[in-house]
Scaffold this motif. Sequence first.
Motif, short mmCIF file in Angstrom:
data_model
loop_
_atom_site.label_atom_id
_atom_site.label_comp_id
_atom_site.label_asym_id
_atom_site.label_seq_id
_atom_site.Cartn_x
_atom_site.Cartn_y
_atom_site.Cartn_z
N TYR A 1 0.81 -1.21 0.00
CA TYR A 1 0.00 0.00 0.00
C TYR A 1 0.85 1.27 0.00
N ALA A 2 2.13 1.15 0.34
CA ALA A 2 3.02 2.33 0.38
C ALA A 2 4.47 1.86 0.36
N THR A 3 5.32 2.70 -0.18
CA THR A 3 6.76 2.46 -0.11
C THR A 3 7.37 3.64 0.65
N GLY A 4 7.95 3.32 1.79
CA GLY A 4 8.46 4.37 2.67
C GLY A 4 9.86 4.85 2.30
N ALA B 1 16.06 -4.69 15.03
CA ALA B 1 15.54 -6.05 15.23
C ALA B 1 14.02 -6.11 15.07
N THR B 2 13.36 -5.00 15.32
CA THR B 2 11.89 -5.02 15.31
C THR B 2 11.26 -3.93 14.46
N ALA B 3 11.99 -2.89 14.12
CA ALA B 3 11.42 -1.75 13.40
C ALA B 3 11.98 -1.69 11.97
N PRO B 4 11.13 -1.84 10.95
CA PRO B 4 11.61 -1.79 9.57
C PRO B 4 12.37 -0.52 9.22
N TYR B 5 11.93 0.63 9.74
CA TYR B 5 12.66 1.86 9.45
C TYR B 5 14.00 1.88 10.19
N GLY B 6 14.07 1.19 11.30
CA GLY B 6 15.34 1.04 12.00
C GLY B 6 16.31 0.16 11.21
N ARG B 7 15.79 -0.89 10.59
CA ARG B 7 16.63 -1.75 9.75
C ARG B 7 17.19 -0.94 8.58
N LEU C 1 20.83 3.29 -0.82
CA LEU C 1 21.59 2.98 0.40
C LEU C 1 20.84 2.03 1.33
N TYR C 2 19.61 1.68 0.98
CA TYR C 2 18.86 0.77 1.85
C TYR C 2 17.83 0.00 1.02
N THR C 3 17.45 -1.14 1.56
CA THR C 3 16.45 -1.97 0.91
C THR C 3 15.12 -1.23 0.88
N PRO C 4 14.42 -1.23 -0.25
CA PRO C 4 13.13 -0.52 -0.32
C PRO C 4 12.21 -0.93 0.82
N ILE C 5 11.57 0.05 1.43
CA ILE C 5 10.66 -0.22 2.54
C ILE C 5 9.26 -0.40 1.97
N ARG C 6 8.99 -1.60 1.54
CA ARG C 6 7.69 -1.92 0.98
C ARG C 6 6.74 -2.28 2.12
N GLN C 7 5.72 -1.47 2.29
CA GLN C 7 4.78 -1.64 3.39
C GLN C 7 3.53 -2.35 2.89
N ASP C 8 3.29 -3.55 3.42
CA ASP C 8 2.18 -4.35 2.94
C ASP C 8 0.98 -4.34 3.89
N ALA C 9 -0.19 -4.43 3.30
CA ALA C 9 -1.44 -4.58 4.03
C ALA C 9 -1.96 -5.99 3.83
N VAL C 10 -2.70 -6.49 4.81
CA VAL C 10 -3.25 -7.83 4.69
C VAL C 10 -4.54 -7.93 5.50
N PHE D 1 1.54 12.09 1.74
CA PHE D 1 2.35 12.00 2.94
C PHE D 1 3.78 11.52 2.66
N GLY D 2 4.17 11.55 1.40
CA GLY D 2 5.57 11.28 1.07
C GLY D 2 5.91 9.84 0.74
N TYR D 3 4.91 9.00 0.58
CA TYR D 3 5.16 7.59 0.25
C TYR D 3 5.06 7.35 -1.23
N GLY D 4 5.78 6.34 -1.70
CA GLY D 4 5.57 5.87 -3.06
C GLY D 4 4.34 4.98 -3.10
N THR D 5 3.68 4.91 -4.24
CA THR D 5 2.45 4.12 -4.35
C THR D 5 2.54 3.10 -5.48
N ASP D 6 3.73 2.88 -6.03
CA ASP D 6 3.86 1.92 -7.13
C ASP D 6 3.98 0.51 -6.57
#
Length: 256
Positions: A108-111, A144-150, A212-221, A251-256
Amino acid sequence: MRPIAPKRLSQAGLFGTAVAIGLCGGTVPADQVTVAVAANFTAAAKEIATAFQEKTGHEAVLVFGGTGKLFAQIANGAPFDVFLAADDKTPAKAETENLAVAGSRFTYATGRIVLYSTDPNLVDQAGAILKTGKFNKLAIGNPATAPYGRAASEVLHALGVFETLASKIVFGENVAQTYQFVVTGNAELGFVALSQVVDADKGSRWLVPTDLYTPIRQDAVLLEGAFGKPAARAFLQFLRGDAGREIVARFGYGTD
């Protein structure tokens, strides 16, 4: 718990007639959907929930938290209907562990992450402050637990400064807490979500290059317990529709 195999649906099957009726204001009665939302998506989710209710009459009750903690709650039976994670791995795990409806997951968003400080003179446009180390504390989410931290950890390693800055790093439970560390002055700067500062007119920032980092693909389910709940399906349909995508992009996210 029912086996997941019989619930493997096509996209058309999942978001079919019942959803269409709900979105068009037909005979499906207004209902409530409980949505577990990753902390970084707080502001966008609130706006989406408001627009969703105006469009469908359904109320979206939002519960915010770190992706890892929300998943733990789901695994322990928390009565959520929809899960909006800050990564793609956790919703996939929910499917694998029969906690979510197979075939319902989508991005639903790419951070994007930003190195941010409330000090207007601290962060330059190339992030060179990380190499000079002229600060006391750098806030990042717990890798270890936060994707944006990774993602932040990946950036520091890519720049070759993780070890030299290790003693200056303070870890937030999630990106919301990381942002609080920065705005309260507990850390002079930190890696936060672009969505958290997209409208900020003060401070200084470096929009981190995506290579510089792995794409933050945010999924909904759709979660297991909401398989037969039209309001939950309607929420996901709204999120991936034009109105939802417009809010996500704003809000600054990618939607592709």
